[in-house]
Design a protein around this motif. Structure first.
Motif, PDB file in Angstrom:
ATOM      1  N   ILE A 139     -13.416   6.974  -8.098  1.00 53.29           N
ATOM      2  CA  ILE A 139     -12.678   6.898  -7.174  1.00 53.29           C
ATOM      3  C   ILE A 139     -12.005   5.759  -8.007  1.00 53.29           C
ATOM      4  CG2 ILE A 139     -10.913   6.121  -5.311  1.00 53.29           C
ATOM      5  CD1 ILE A 139     -12.769   8.162  -3.672  1.00 53.29           C
ATOM      6  N   LEU A 182      -4.205   3.874  -1.861  1.00 55.20           N
ATOM      7  CA  LEU A 182      -3.815   2.839  -2.862  1.00 55.20           C
ATOM      8  C   LEU A 182      -3.326   1.899  -3.496  1.00 55.20           C
ATOM      9  CD1 LEU A 182      -1.718   4.462  -5.874  1.00 55.20           C
ATOM     10  CD2 LEU A 182      -1.899   5.396  -4.275  1.00 55.20           C
ATOM     11  N   TRP A 237      -9.155   1.885  -3.973  1.00 52.14           N
ATOM     12  CA  TRP A 237      -8.492   3.365  -3.491  1.00 52.14           C
ATOM     13  C   TRP A 237      -8.951   3.790  -2.428  1.00 52.14           C
ATOM     14  CZ3 TRP A 237      -5.480   7.086  -7.080  1.00 52.14           C
ATOM     15  CH2 TRP A 237      -4.880   6.038  -8.184  1.00 52.14           C
ATOM     16  N   LYS A 238      -8.792   4.294  -1.306  1.00 53.54           N
ATOM     17  CA  LYS A 238      -9.484   4.453  -0.212  1.00 53.54           C
ATOM     18  C   LYS A 238      -9.612   6.051   0.147  1.00 53.54           C
ATOM     19  CE  LYS A 238     -12.003   0.491   0.389  1.00 53.54           C
ATOM     20  NZ  LYS A 238     -13.219  -0.316  -0.795  1.00 53.54           N
ATOM     21  N   CYS A 239      -9.857   6.864  -0.010  1.00 52.73           N
ATOM     22  CA  CYS A 239     -10.148   8.110   0.355  1.00 52.73           C
ATOM     23  C   CYS A 239     -10.967   8.744   1.743  1.00 52.73           C
ATOM     24  CB  CYS A 239     -10.373   9.531  -0.734  1.00 52.73           C
ATOM     25  SG  CYS A 239      -9.787   8.861  -2.256  1.00 52.73           S
ATOM     26  N   ASP A 292      -0.336   0.080  -8.134  1.00 54.28           N
ATOM     27  CA  ASP A 292      -1.030   1.445  -8.737  1.00 54.28           C
ATOM     28  C   ASP A 292      -0.165   3.000  -8.915  1.00 54.28           C
ATOM     29  OD1 ASP A 292      -2.792  -0.076  -9.307  1.00 54.28           O
ATOM     30  OD2 ASP A 292      -4.241   0.652  -7.868  1.00 54.28           O
ATOM     31  N   LEU A 311      -4.885   9.079   1.045  1.00 56.05           N
ATOM     32  CA  LEU A 311      -5.202   8.660  -0.142  1.00 56.05           C
ATOM     33  C   LEU A 311      -4.829   7.655   0.363  1.00 56.05           C
ATOM     34  CD1 LEU A 311      -6.784   7.946  -2.495  1.00 56.05           C
ATOM     35  CD2 LEU A 311      -3.810   9.235  -4.075  1.00 56.05           C
ATOM     36  N   LEU A 349      -1.682   6.269 -10.261  1.00 54.96           N
ATOM     37  CA  LEU A 349      -1.202   7.412  -9.731  1.00 54.96           C
ATOM     38  C   LEU A 349      -0.508   8.890 -10.504  1.00 54.96           C
ATOM     39  CD1 LEU A 349      -1.625   9.439  -7.611  1.00 54.96           C
ATOM     40  CD2 LEU A 349       0.424   8.483  -6.302  1.00 54.96           C
ATOM     41  N   LEU A 385       0.784  -1.696   0.308  1.00 58.24           N
ATOM     42  CA  LEU A 385      -0.033  -0.334   0.229  1.00 58.24           C
ATOM     43  C   LEU A 385       0.933   1.045   0.411  1.00 58.24           C
ATOM     44  CD1 LEU A 385      -2.264  -0.940   2.351  1.00 58.24           C
ATOM     45  CD2 LEU A 385      -3.150  -1.007   0.112  1.00 58.24           C
TER      46      LEU A 385
END
Length: 354
Positions: free
Chosen positions: A57, A85, A61-63, A89, A83, A93, A23
């Protein structure tokens, strides 16, 4: 290109990135006076996507948006736009940031930490028009914890960082950081065994199933399995006390949830014992738990009692209480999984502001 000192702490705008094996965690730290988040395409992108102002999104991916320190007044707090990811990735990005690229964008310095910071340094610097200032991982975690909880510089802390492995870090009253102990039995151990022994596809799925459907003791050899229930009581041992973790792993009636429950209890028991013993050596009455294992990447909202982060924290709390007979507390910062990225900013602030 001349570095633009846009993200020193004095400008109330800073970006930190924590790169792990699986991550990438990016944190944009904004003070109330920040008004120039769009001055560089990377800062603008993180600001917009974390605020969910940047369209769809990507999957995985998490925000999130939060303020630190927790409980402080708005005048003394900082906004975090985070953010998270997959490390795989990173190229995506870069492509997304380049879609918003402006002609003449200058290089900026950003703080970085984590095992992958040096491995991906050249790719990120070339692709994002940045200069990475890399902080030692444990220094970043300690600095991130202090920023997250608003710790006084006079406070001595013991930090148990649970990621791939486990590191116990002592932070003295002068802010000096020292790794005092650790273990190779970490989050990677739990997840590696879980993947091998069950069919769960994600960390969160395995943890939630362990709590919801797992039966503790079905996969473990208990004291009562050796002595019998009544004899166990006669010799002063609880019948349901674990004598050997996974001692009944060959039982025919085990479910994946039973196995996951046994693995989780085995791991947190070892973790709690290690933390308690070090707390006694360090003469502190609390241990702060941090790292990706404590707060999974899938947690982006308010925790419920049935969420994986809440289940993990409760299991750790119970293990620490057991091994210390209630004399040592397990404590958890609100942004446990983001401390590396947050702390990288603070640990490198002097360099960033040059």
């Amino acid at each position: 290109m001349t570095p633009l000192k846009a993200n020193s702490l004095s400008t109330q705008l800073a970006l930190g990135i924590d790169i792990g094996g699986s991550l990438v965690k990016v944190v944009l730290e904004e003070g109330d006076g920040s008004s120039d988040s769009a001055q560089h395409p990377l800062l603008s992108f993180v600001h917009n996507i974390a605020s969910q102002n940047d369209g769809e999104i990507p999957d995985g991916w998490k925000c999130s948006v939060a303020r630190i320190p927790e409980g402080s007044s708005d005048a003394n707090s900082t906004t975090l736009r985070a953010l998270v990811l997959p490390t795989a990735d990173i190229s995506l990005l870069i492509d997304k940031v380049k879609n918003n690229w402006r002609t003449g964008a200058r290089t900026i310095r950003i703080a970085a930490t984590g095992g992958g910071a040096l491995n991906h340094k050249a790719t990120l610097e070339r692709g994002l028009c940045v200069e990475l200032v890399v902080a030692k991982e444990l220094d970043a975690v300690a600095a991130g914890l202090a920023a997250d909880i608003g710790a006084s510089s006079e406070e001595q802390m013991l930090v148990c960082n649970v990621g791939t492995g486990v590191s116990l870090v002592s932070v003295d009253s002068q802010g000096n950081v020292e790794r005092v102990s650790g273990s190779g039995i970490g989050g990677a151990t739990f997840w590696g065994l879980t993947k091998r022994l069950t069919n769960f596809k994600s960390f969160d799925q395995a943890v939630v199933a362990a709590k919801k459907d797992g039966v503790l003791g079905k996969a473990d050899t208990l004291v009562e399995d050796i002595y019998g229930r009544e004899t166990s009581k006669e010799i002063g041992l609880a019948p349901d006390l674990v004598a050997g973790f996974l001692g009944k792993l060959d039982a025919d009636n085990l479910t994946d949830a039973d196995v996951s429950a046994a693995l989780l209890r085995m791991f947190v028991s070892n973790l709690g014992q290690l933390a308690v013993f070090q707390a006694r050596l360090s003469k502190v009455d609390a241990v702060w738990f941090t790292g990706g294992f404590v707060q999974s990447a899938e947690d982006t909202g308010e925790e419920s009692e049935c969420s994986a982060p809440a289940i993990v924290r409760q299991a750790i709390t119970e293990a620490v209480s057991f091994w210390s007979a209630g004399s040592i507390a397990a404590q958890f910062p609100r942004n446990a999984a983001l401390l590396g990225a947050i702390g990288a900013i603070h640990a490198t602030s002097a360099t960033l502001s040059e």
